[in-house]
Design an enzyme around this catalytic site. Structure first.
Site, PDB file in Angstrom:
ATOM      1  N   LYS A  22      77.253   8.966  19.495  1.00  0.00           N
ATOM      2  CA  LYS A  22      78.056   9.949  18.735  1.00  0.00           C
ATOM      3  C   LYS A  22      78.119   9.916  17.061  1.00  0.00           C
ATOM      4  O   LYS A  22      78.087   8.863  16.574  1.00  0.00           O
ATOM      5  CB  LYS A  22      79.253   9.879  19.389  1.00  0.00           C
ATOM      6  CG  LYS A  22      80.266  10.781  18.756  1.00  0.00           C
ATOM      7  CD  LYS A  22      81.839  10.581  19.415  1.00  0.00           C
ATOM      8  CE  LYS A  22      82.835  11.255  18.990  1.00  0.00           C
ATOM      9  NZ  LYS A  22      83.229  10.881  17.535  1.00  0.00           N
ATOM     10  N   LYS A  78      76.081   4.359  13.913  1.00  0.00           N
ATOM     11  CA  LYS A  78      74.648   4.400  14.036  1.00  0.00           C
ATOM     12  C   LYS A  78      73.780   3.880  12.688  1.00  0.00           C
ATOM     13  O   LYS A  78      73.037   2.965  12.974  1.00  0.00           O
ATOM     14  CB  LYS A  78      73.998   5.685  14.541  1.00  0.00           C
ATOM     15  CG  LYS A  78      74.447   5.874  15.965  1.00  0.00           C
ATOM     16  CD  LYS A  78      73.610   7.153  16.334  1.00  0.00           C
ATOM     17  CE  LYS A  78      73.787   8.262  15.323  1.00  0.00           C
ATOM     18  NZ  LYS A  78      75.154   8.621  15.303  1.00  0.00           N
ATOM     19  N   LYS A 134      72.485  14.648   7.221  1.00  0.00           N
ATOM     20  CA  LYS A 134      73.081  13.843   6.173  1.00  0.00           C
ATOM     21  C   LYS A 134      72.517  13.026   5.372  1.00  0.00           C
ATOM     22  O   LYS A 134      72.837  12.834   4.054  1.00  0.00           O
ATOM     23  CB  LYS A 134      74.436  13.246   6.944  1.00  0.00           C
ATOM     24  CG  LYS A 134      75.456  14.092   7.663  1.00  0.00           C
ATOM     25  CD  LYS A 134      76.643  13.275   7.933  1.00  0.00           C
ATOM     26  CE  LYS A 134      76.405  12.093   8.495  1.00  0.00           C
ATOM     27  NZ  LYS A 134      75.997  12.180   9.738  1.00  0.00           N
ATOM     28  N   ASP A 151      73.016  14.475  19.634  1.00  0.00           N
ATOM     29  CA  ASP A 151      73.077  16.121  20.133  1.00  0.00           C
ATOM     30  C   ASP A 151      71.652  16.221  20.727  1.00  0.00           C
ATOM     31  O   ASP A 151      70.763  16.574  20.099  1.00  0.00           O
ATOM     32  CB  ASP A 151      73.125  16.727  18.735  1.00  0.00           C
ATOM     33  CG  ASP A 151      73.364  18.266  19.587  1.00  0.00           C
ATOM     34  OD1 ASP A 151      73.233  18.347  20.588  1.00  0.00           O
ATOM     35  OD2 ASP A 151      73.236  19.196  18.489  1.00  0.00           O
TER      36      ASP A 151
END
Length: 264
Positions: free
Chosen positions: A10, A15, A41, A125
């Protein structure tokens, strides 16, 4: 043989911190690492290089024929750092940046270099086709999922497991990145067992990790003798030695709700 790992989870679960510290650990053990950030990002490699690096997508806007050094940057212990990048928020498909980056790196023969480990930092995602690229195109051989014991983190992890199963991916384990919730390690271990895998390592919450990140460093680099660096070292060894690989079995939504509520 190159170990090729895609690390999912998530957004905001840690991560990038996990990927950077694992890579710093392996590089400190003289393994040659390539880290590819697959997030618009573009912050995966900041603590390895000491600052943000140009992304593949942005570089290609200004230079249609970039050289290797325009896209690949050497960071801590000569770790090779790449950021795929992507469109501005709300404009276009973020996953396209991953596809563009992979194809460009292939063209430059990056994957043919003398490497020991390739690590992909991938958003959770899995609905977006671009984010399934590391598995779908066989860039990664195995998946690790980072989660805490929080509801939304585990819910996202279960959805990622659905994607991994659909792509016939190999799940090597769950990384428990603690947020200090009640019964956290028990919950994450039970979740891992429920989906047919195991917890491959646990990282406890620590201000020292955040302190290192503020200085644009991994805790492995800034505080190499710390307990926190020791946890990453243990996790890195577990990943390298792991033989418990499986195609996971996700819970359906109702089963997941019942599972989580059993710990409340």
């Amino acid at each position: 043989m190159i170990k090729k790992i895609a690390i999912y989870g998530k957004g905001g679960i840690g991560k990038s911190t996990t990927v950077a510290n694992l890579s710093a650990t392996w590089a400190s053990d003289d393994l040659k690492c390539l880290v590819i950030g697959c997030d618009p990002k573009a912050d995966t490699t900041r603590t390895l290089y000491g600052q943000r690096i140009p992304t593949v997508v942005n570089t290609l806007k200004d230079n249609r024929n970039p050289e290797r050094d325009d896209l690949v940057f050497k960071g801590f212990k000569d770790i090779l750092c790449v950021e795929s990048g992507g469109p501005e928020p709300g404009v276009g498909c973020a996953g396209r940046g991953v596809i563009v980056a992979m194809k460009r790196l292939e063209k430059l023969d990056i994957f043919e270099e003398d490497l020991d480990v390739v690590v992909y930092d991938v958003l959770g995602d899995v609905v977006c086709g671009g984010f399934s690229v590391p598995l779908r195109e066989n860039y990664a051989d195995e998946v690790l999922i980072v989660t805490s014991g929080e509801y939304m983190s585990l819910y996202a992890a279960n959805n990622i497991v659905r994607g991994v199963k659909k792509l016939k991916g190999n799940l090597s384990g769950i990384i428990c990145n603690c947020r200090n919730v009640e019964n956290e390690e028990e919950i994450v271990n039970a979740f891992a067992e429920k989906i047919g895998t195991h917890v491959i390592g646990t990282i406890h919450r620590s201000n020292l990790i955040q302190d290192a990140e503020l200085d644009a460093k991994t805790v492995v680099e800034k505080y190499p003798e710390s307990e926190e660096a020791g946890e990453y070292s243990k996790l890195a060894s577990n990943i390298m030695d792991n033989e418990n690989i499986s195609i996971p079995e996700p819970m359906d939504d109702e089963e997941f709700e019942e599972f989580f509520k059993s710990f409340i």
